[in-house]
Write an enzyme that holds these catalytic residues in place. Structure first.
Site, PDB file in Angstrom:
ATOM      1  N   ASP A  45       5.673   3.981   7.863  1.00  0.00           N
ATOM      2  CA  ASP A  45       6.128   5.042   6.968  1.00  0.00           C
ATOM      3  C   ASP A  45       5.663   4.755   5.545  1.00  0.00           C
ATOM      4  O   ASP A  45       6.269   3.961   4.829  1.00  0.00           O
ATOM      5  CB  ASP A  45       7.661   5.129   7.011  1.00  0.00           C
ATOM      6  CG  ASP A  45       8.152   6.261   6.139  1.00  0.00           C
ATOM      7  OD1 ASP A  45       7.966   7.429   6.553  1.00  0.00           O
ATOM      8  OD2 ASP A  45       8.673   6.012   5.035  1.00  0.00           O
ATOM      9  N   TYR A  50       4.364   4.918  -3.027  1.00  0.00           N
ATOM     10  CA  TYR A  50       4.615   3.487  -2.819  1.00  0.00           C
ATOM     11  C   TYR A  50       3.484   2.629  -3.408  1.00  0.00           C
ATOM     12  O   TYR A  50       3.637   1.411  -3.547  1.00  0.00           O
ATOM     13  CB  TYR A  50       4.823   3.162  -1.329  1.00  0.00           C
ATOM     14  CG  TYR A  50       5.966   3.927  -0.696  1.00  0.00           C
ATOM     15  CD1 TYR A  50       6.929   4.571  -1.480  1.00  0.00           C
ATOM     16  CD2 TYR A  50       6.090   4.040   0.683  1.00  0.00           C
ATOM     17  CE1 TYR A  50       7.961   5.294  -0.907  1.00  0.00           C
ATOM     18  CE2 TYR A  50       7.129   4.758   1.264  1.00  0.00           C
ATOM     19  CZ  TYR A  50       8.059   5.387   0.456  1.00  0.00           C
ATOM     20  OH  TYR A  50       9.074   6.110   1.035  1.00  0.00           O
ATOM     21  N   LYS A  79       3.211  10.750   2.766  1.00  0.00           N
ATOM     22  CA  LYS A  79       3.985  11.803   2.088  1.00  0.00           C
ATOM     23  C   LYS A  79       3.234  12.352   0.885  1.00  0.00           C
ATOM     24  O   LYS A  79       2.518  11.618   0.199  1.00  0.00           O
ATOM     25  CB  LYS A  79       5.331  11.247   1.614  1.00  0.00           C
ATOM     26  CG  LYS A  79       6.097  10.504   2.699  1.00  0.00           C
ATOM     27  CD  LYS A  79       7.503  10.133   2.298  1.00  0.00           C
ATOM     28  CE  LYS A  79       8.132   9.207   3.321  1.00  0.00           C
ATOM     29  NZ  LYS A  79       7.812   7.787   3.146  1.00  0.00           N
ATOM     30  N   HIS A 112       7.508  14.856   0.165  1.00  0.00           N
ATOM     31  CA  HIS A 112       8.396  13.725  -0.166  1.00  0.00           C
ATOM     32  C   HIS A 112       9.732  14.199  -0.747  1.00  0.00           C
ATOM     33  O   HIS A 112      10.804  13.696  -0.382  1.00  0.00           O
ATOM     34  CB  HIS A 112       7.669  12.795  -1.155  1.00  0.00           C
ATOM     35  CG  HIS A 112       8.159  11.392  -1.155  1.00  0.00           C
ATOM     36  ND1 HIS A 112       7.359  10.317  -1.415  1.00  0.00           N
ATOM     37  CD2 HIS A 112       9.392  10.869  -0.935  1.00  0.00           C
ATOM     38  CE1 HIS A 112       8.065   9.199  -1.341  1.00  0.00           C
ATOM     39  NE2 HIS A 112       9.302   9.513  -1.059  1.00  0.00           N
TER      40      HIS A 112
END
Ligand code: NAD
Length: 333
Positions: A45, A50, A79, A112
């Site tokens: 994921d 990130y 995302k 997201h």
């Protein structure tokens, strides 16, 4: 060790237990992904936000090169960040993210947050984060969720994503999406743990055949790393006497009990850890059952306590966009 799978409304099978990539350091990320594949994880994921998708891709590429897995064995999730919600921005950024991962399709691509921010050129700053100036200025974009969803559907048409879904949506945004979706969201990814059980939203998703992925299954634990007061001021779930008693009785760890509570309810989970032994432990959370008394006890632990909202990280975030009437908290997402 392998995870069971859940069938999505897109027809694809998704592993029920996956691996979360938020806050995985760039320096160790490729090794972490490689080790997680070795431990048996097949779902990863990730997200633009990130800031580690390139390193994730390096871990995946090494695992494929070493013959641990083939691309088709993996289920790669990423995302769409808020600054790319305008219709002409979705495909280009998805292509960049695919290049970072060194793959040519995502198994699942999620919006997201249902929030659109003004475009920031990835050449200027990547990942862009919340602030237009990289500091504190929030600039909203006029892109509607409908516009963004239509662009997400085109990713499926073009073979860049096999399934698409949403994250941090509440009931109203899910219902709204269903009014115009040509391709329905396959999954809804939300914060969900015994302190934030989201029962109404889970019921809604079930009724609409949307699979729920629970994130931050350990509640405050993942947010203590961010030095969040709200997380530090509540009992850690893994030390809660009800959870430790169940763990002792089942001969499992408290973490496994927390993950089993979710998987037993049919939810997918995506725990994160950098320690290989703990990776294996977390993956092993579907082959025992909590009894009804345990499930009823955990049901009583709901505090409607949400950690993942920008104002919990910093009071200067001017991003109160959702009001949760039941506990008088400003809820983001
Ligand atoms: P988490 O609930 O997985 O907790 C992580 C923390 O728990 C880490 O400190 C880790 O060391 C510790 N931990 C993990 N397994 C353990 C075990 N068996 N025993 C003891 N400690 C253990 O935290 P998270 O990272 O917030 O959530 C997991 C994933 O969910 C993220 O990595 C990300 O992929 C996803 N996520 C998505 C969103 C979103 O907005 N869609 C938001 C947050 C997280």
């Amino acid at each position: 060790m392998a995870s069971p799978t859940i069938k999505l409304n897109s027809g694809y099978e998704m592993p029920q237990v996956g691996f979360g990539l938020w806050k995985v350091d760039n320096a160790t990320c490729a090794d972490t992904v490689y080790n997680a594949i070795k431990a048996g994880y097949r779902l990863f994921d990730g997200a633009c936000d990130y800031g580690n998708e390139k390193e994730c891709g390096e871990g995946v590429a090494r695992a494929i090169k070493d013959g641990l897995v083939k691309r088709e064995d993996l289920f790669i999730v990423s995302k769409l960040w808020q600054t790319f919600h305008e219709k002409d921005k979705v495909e280009p950024i998805c292509r960049r993210q695919l290049a970072d991962w060194q793959v040519d399709y995502f198994d699942l691509f999620l919006i997201h947050f249902p929030v659109a921010l003004e475009y920031v050129d990835p050449g200027v700053r990547y990942p862009p984060g919340w602030f237009y100036d990289g500091d504190k200025e929030v600039r909203w974009s006029k892109a509607t969720n409908q516009e963004t969803w239509a662009a997400m559907e085109k990713l499926v048409d073009g073979g860049l994503a096999r399934s698409i879904g949403v994250s941090n949506y509440q009931a109203q945004t899910v219902y709204d999406t269903l009014k115009y979706a040509r391709i329905r969201p396959a999954t809804l990814q939300i914060e969900l743990h015994p302190y934030l059980q989201q029962n109404d939203l889970v019921r809604l998703a079930r009724a609409e055949n949307i699979v729920v992925t629970a994130y931050s299954s350990f509640g405050p634990t993942g947010f203590i790393e961010l030095d969040m007061d709200r997380a530090k001021n509540v009992a850690p779930l893994m030390e809660h006497e009800a959870i430790t008693a169940m763990a002792a009785r089942c001969n499992k760890t408290p973490a496994q009990v927390l993950l089993r509570w979710a998987t037993q309810r049919g939810l997918a989970v995506i725990p994160k850890t950098s320690r290989p032994a703990v990776m294996a432990q977390n993956l092993d959370c579907t082959n025992f059952d909590l009894d009804q008394a345990d499930m009823d006890r955990i049901a009583k632990m709901d505090l409607n306590l949400k950690f993942n909202q920008p104002t919990n990280v910093s009071a200067i975030y001017p991003l109160q966009v959702h009001y949760f009437p039941t506990d008088k908290l400003w809820i983001f997402g």
